[in-house]
Design a protein around this motif. Sequence first.
Motif, mmCIF file in Angstrom:
data_model
loop_
_atom_site.group_PDB
_atom_site.id
_atom_site.type_symbol
_atom_site.label_atom_id
_atom_site.label_comp_id
_atom_site.label_asym_id
_atom_site.label_seq_id
_atom_site.Cartn_x
_atom_site.Cartn_y
_atom_site.Cartn_z
ATOM 1 N N TYR A 211 0.882 -1.131 0.082
ATOM 2 C CA TYR A 211 0.054 -0.116 0.129
ATOM 3 C C TYR A 211 0.853 1.293 -0.013
ATOM 4 N N LEU A 212 0.575 2.122 -0.884
ATOM 5 C CA LEU A 212 1.486 3.439 -1.007
ATOM 6 C C LEU A 212 0.546 4.521 -0.969
ATOM 7 N N PRO A 213 0.240 5.237 0.057
ATOM 8 C CA PRO A 213 -0.711 6.164 0.388
ATOM 9 C C PRO A 213 0.123 7.558 0.058
ATOM 10 N N LYS A 214 -0.499 8.435 -0.646
ATOM 11 C CA LYS A 214 0.104 9.783 -0.971
ATOM 12 C C LYS A 214 -0.972 10.897 -1.080
ATOM 13 N N LEU A 215 -1.268 11.770 -0.152
ATOM 14 C CA LEU A 215 -2.225 12.871 -0.351
ATOM 15 C C LEU A 215 -3.493 12.415 -1.036
ATOM 16 N N LYS A 364 -9.657 33.661 7.229
ATOM 17 C CA LYS A 364 -8.844 32.724 6.138
ATOM 18 C C LYS A 364 -7.570 32.796 6.380
ATOM 19 N N PRO A 365 -7.028 31.611 7.208
ATOM 20 C CA PRO A 365 -5.952 31.244 7.616
ATOM 21 C C PRO A 365 -5.152 30.720 6.644
ATOM 22 N N VAL A 366 -3.828 30.537 6.481
ATOM 23 C CA VAL A 366 -2.903 29.864 5.692
ATOM 24 C C VAL A 366 -3.373 28.607 5.584
ATOM 25 N N GLY A 367 -3.526 28.086 4.254
ATOM 26 C CA GLY A 367 -4.064 26.598 4.215
ATOM 27 C C GLY A 367 -5.260 26.880 3.610
ATOM 28 N N THR A 368 -5.683 27.871 3.460
ATOM 29 C CA THR A 368 -7.459 28.115 3.179
ATOM 30 C C THR A 368 -7.382 28.139 1.694
ATOM 31 N N VAL A 369 -8.006 27.017 0.948
ATOM 32 C CA VAL A 369 -8.003 26.984 -0.477
ATOM 33 C C VAL A 369 -9.524 26.440 -1.116
ATOM 34 N N PHE A 386 -5.955 23.173 4.465
ATOM 35 C CA PHE A 386 -4.726 22.310 4.702
ATOM 36 C C PHE A 386 -3.787 22.952 5.673
ATOM 37 N N GLY A 387 -2.654 22.726 5.807
ATOM 38 C CA GLY A 387 -1.670 23.152 6.839
ATOM 39 C C GLY A 387 -1.002 24.449 6.396
ATOM 40 N N ASN A 393 0.868 22.875 0.821
ATOM 41 C CA ASN A 393 -0.441 23.442 0.177
ATOM 42 C C ASN A 393 -0.498 23.465 -1.333
ATOM 43 N N ILE A 394 0.617 23.809 -1.972
ATOM 44 C CA ILE A 394 0.504 23.895 -3.574
ATOM 45 C C ILE A 394 0.547 22.302 -3.927
ATOM 46 N N GLU A 395 1.053 21.391 -3.283
ATOM 47 C CA GLU A 395 0.903 19.843 -3.584
ATOM 48 C C GLU A 395 -0.423 19.529 -3.291
ATOM 49 N N ARG A 396 -1.019 19.652 -2.164
ATOM 50 C CA ARG A 396 -2.241 19.141 -1.708
ATOM 51 C C ARG A 396 -3.327 19.649 -2.376
ATOM 52 N N SER A 397 -3.182 20.924 -2.866
ATOM 53 C CA SER A 397 -4.230 21.826 -3.490
ATOM 54 C C SER A 397 -4.193 21.230 -4.955
#
Lengths: 414, 414
Positions: A211-215, A364-369, A386-387, A393-397
């Motif tokens: 199992y390889l979990p990512k985002l 709207k704290p940092v990580g709000t997308v 996000f965090g 944040n860029i990657e997860r968005s």
Amino acid sequence: MLAEIITIGDEILIGQIVDTNSAWMAKELNAAGIKVKQITSVSDDADHITEALSQAEKRAEIILITGGLGPTKDDITKYTLAKYFNMGMRRDAAVLAHVEEIFKRFNRPMIESNRKQADVPDGCTVIQNANGTAPCMWFDHNGTIIVSMPGVPFEMMYLMEDEIIPRLKKKFELPFIYHKTILTANIGESFLAQEIEEIEDSLPSSIKLAYLPKLGQVRLRLSTSGTDEAQLKADVEVYAQQIIKKVKPYIVAEEDIAIEKAILDIMKEKGFTLSTSESCTGGYIAHLITQHPGCSAVFAGGAVAYSYELKELVGVTDETLAKYGAVSEQTVKEMALGAITNFKTDYSVAVSGIAGPDGGTPDKPVGTVWIAVANKHKVVAKLFTFGNKRAQNIERSAIAALTMILNLLKEDSN
Amino acid sequence: MLAEIITIGDEILIGQIVDTNSAWMAKELNAAGIKVKQITSVSDDADHITEALSQAEKRAEIILITGGLGPTKDDITKYTLAKYFNMGMRRDAAVLAHVEEIFKRFNRPMIESNRKQADVPDGCTVIQNANGTAPCMWFDHNGTIIVSMPGVPFEMMYLMEDEIIPRLKKKFELPFIYHKTILTANIGESFLAQEIEEIEDSLPSSIKLAYLPKLGQVRLRLSTSGTDEAQLKADVEVYAQQIIKKVKPYIVAEEDIAIEKAILDIMKEKGFTLSTSESCTGGYIAHLITQHPGCSAVFAGGAVAYSYELKELVGVTDETLAKYGAVSEQTVKEMALGAITNFKTDYSVAVSGIAGPDGGTPDKPVGTVWIAVANKHKVVAKLFTFGNKRAQNIERSAIAALTMILNLLKEDSN
């Protein structure tokens, strides 16, 4: 058949560069039926290189070394190897001619350190490096093959593809290694494991499941090896199909591809086009998409709308920006719809958020997308929190945006 | 003080993922005064993990391990460590409460494999993982510190920053490691070496110089370590300034930053703005720029003009496309000038080329790339011929484009 990779360079050990060579080499070796037992990164230090090599020789029959072959004083790999194998150094005429030809082509004067690029241990097989001045060196040490290559990625890649892999295939009788990867999204690792527990428990010992979990995505990888390629594939496929059937709603792709490649494949098949309108992801989604050959059949392009001015250019109204702000449901929906209209595509995705570290507010704290996806009939927006790390944040968005496109595509085809 | 990093996971050894954790950890360790002796990647195999750990213990006093802590059956790190240290397993109440809290927050049912995340070797110090379910485990083995962390990058990063580095600083008296990096462009490695040969030869043995070439740029790194921070910096600075003076025209930055960051710094200081108009680089230049916090002071945004339609939207005329084609001096100049006009910025960069693998013609083979940079007074275009690998063509185009912006900026300030 086991191989090891040794990457040499202080820049790796102080974290100045990420070692991307090893993963690429491991993939190539696997495809050729060679398993990688260990990857070791050591400094430009003769004793340490020697120790790593002597330990690798105890575990593997093929050792691939990269790095430390440049023309400057900190590059000691070939001298260390000569000493390790009790060889002297000689200047290779063919390599020297090649280096001279390169300098002539670029109309540059040569200096002694460039000529030294042609010096090699006198007992090795020299393999010319078509893309650079440092030659590749192949040693046969009582049946163990040790290859020293430059660390410059594209020089190493050409050498691997054109020289090393073909020579290894000729030298050794190699088994067949088969990996089948299934990409899933929208389900957590442990729930996925629970769903397919019975299938996992029924696997023969020759097939390994990982199992390889990512985002928000989980890759399932079934691996096996042996000699009968067709049989191995057929054996794995039985279990792969059981898994796919069991967790159908979460399946993104039945091969080891990135989510954006899965989207491109579906859209290409259906004749759909796609555009992007990015604020906080700053072109990263477009970049992910345009990494893939043939993407232009689907991807028309898009905007990186960082400034208010550019947001207005892509279809966000003055009033919306003034009333709701750049990071809002309204803005991101107008960005997505503006992309459909202005860039004339069937689907679009838009992202606006606060990547950080600055720009956050209590509201709207940092990580709000905010992310919106649209087609010609609807637009859907979703808020993410996000965090506080910009790169994440860029990657997860980006991954969340791609997952939303995929989900809309799936919805549309139901 | 020496540390080693061991990354565990079959996915690394088959090349399915690039190990980015190690470089990040190495940088953090260096900043704390801890040198990394070796980085080792091994498979999810108990014997191999044990062997790697026992060898690392001979070389280093700090061993950081990542990976193999997930809830699925292929994750064996903690059980292997318990056996290695002759410990039993116990269920940690605080970790269990934390895991339960996470599942409650996401409103998800818990299963036994999630509860097992709270099982730890009974002799270790448990460090809670604020960002995930797998705890971090700290072992003191006769004075050697061994830490096991999850392999998920952002979980590992928070643990390193908030827990591991502070604890290591408390446990050991650490020296100070100082690296000074100088970024150069437009000069080859061996010529740079020749230019600064006398300075290099005069370096005391306590200061090490390394050359890190990459895509037309060379990083020079001066390294030293000791106890007196101010003295070390002053010692290195003497030689750094000699080098900078000697090769002044080639200096991009006097610190370890990317070229786009150097551009952002210069433009921010001068109050300039920048936009992009990308075809074959597909948003990659915008992505490089927007990785950097605070880039919005300079970067307005841009277009990813993949389709003809989008190229026209950003200022390329029908006639130009018809007469000269998308990959031409005329098109790329119109893209750059269109960006200046439409996106209202002081500077712009435009790229149009054939990234491959398809799309090449005898006239314009794969790897043909036109790049233009513009300001309000002029536009300069240049033709490049790169290779036939898509990823490298994108990367090399981006770096060439950034170098052209930098050169134009330098020209303008002369």
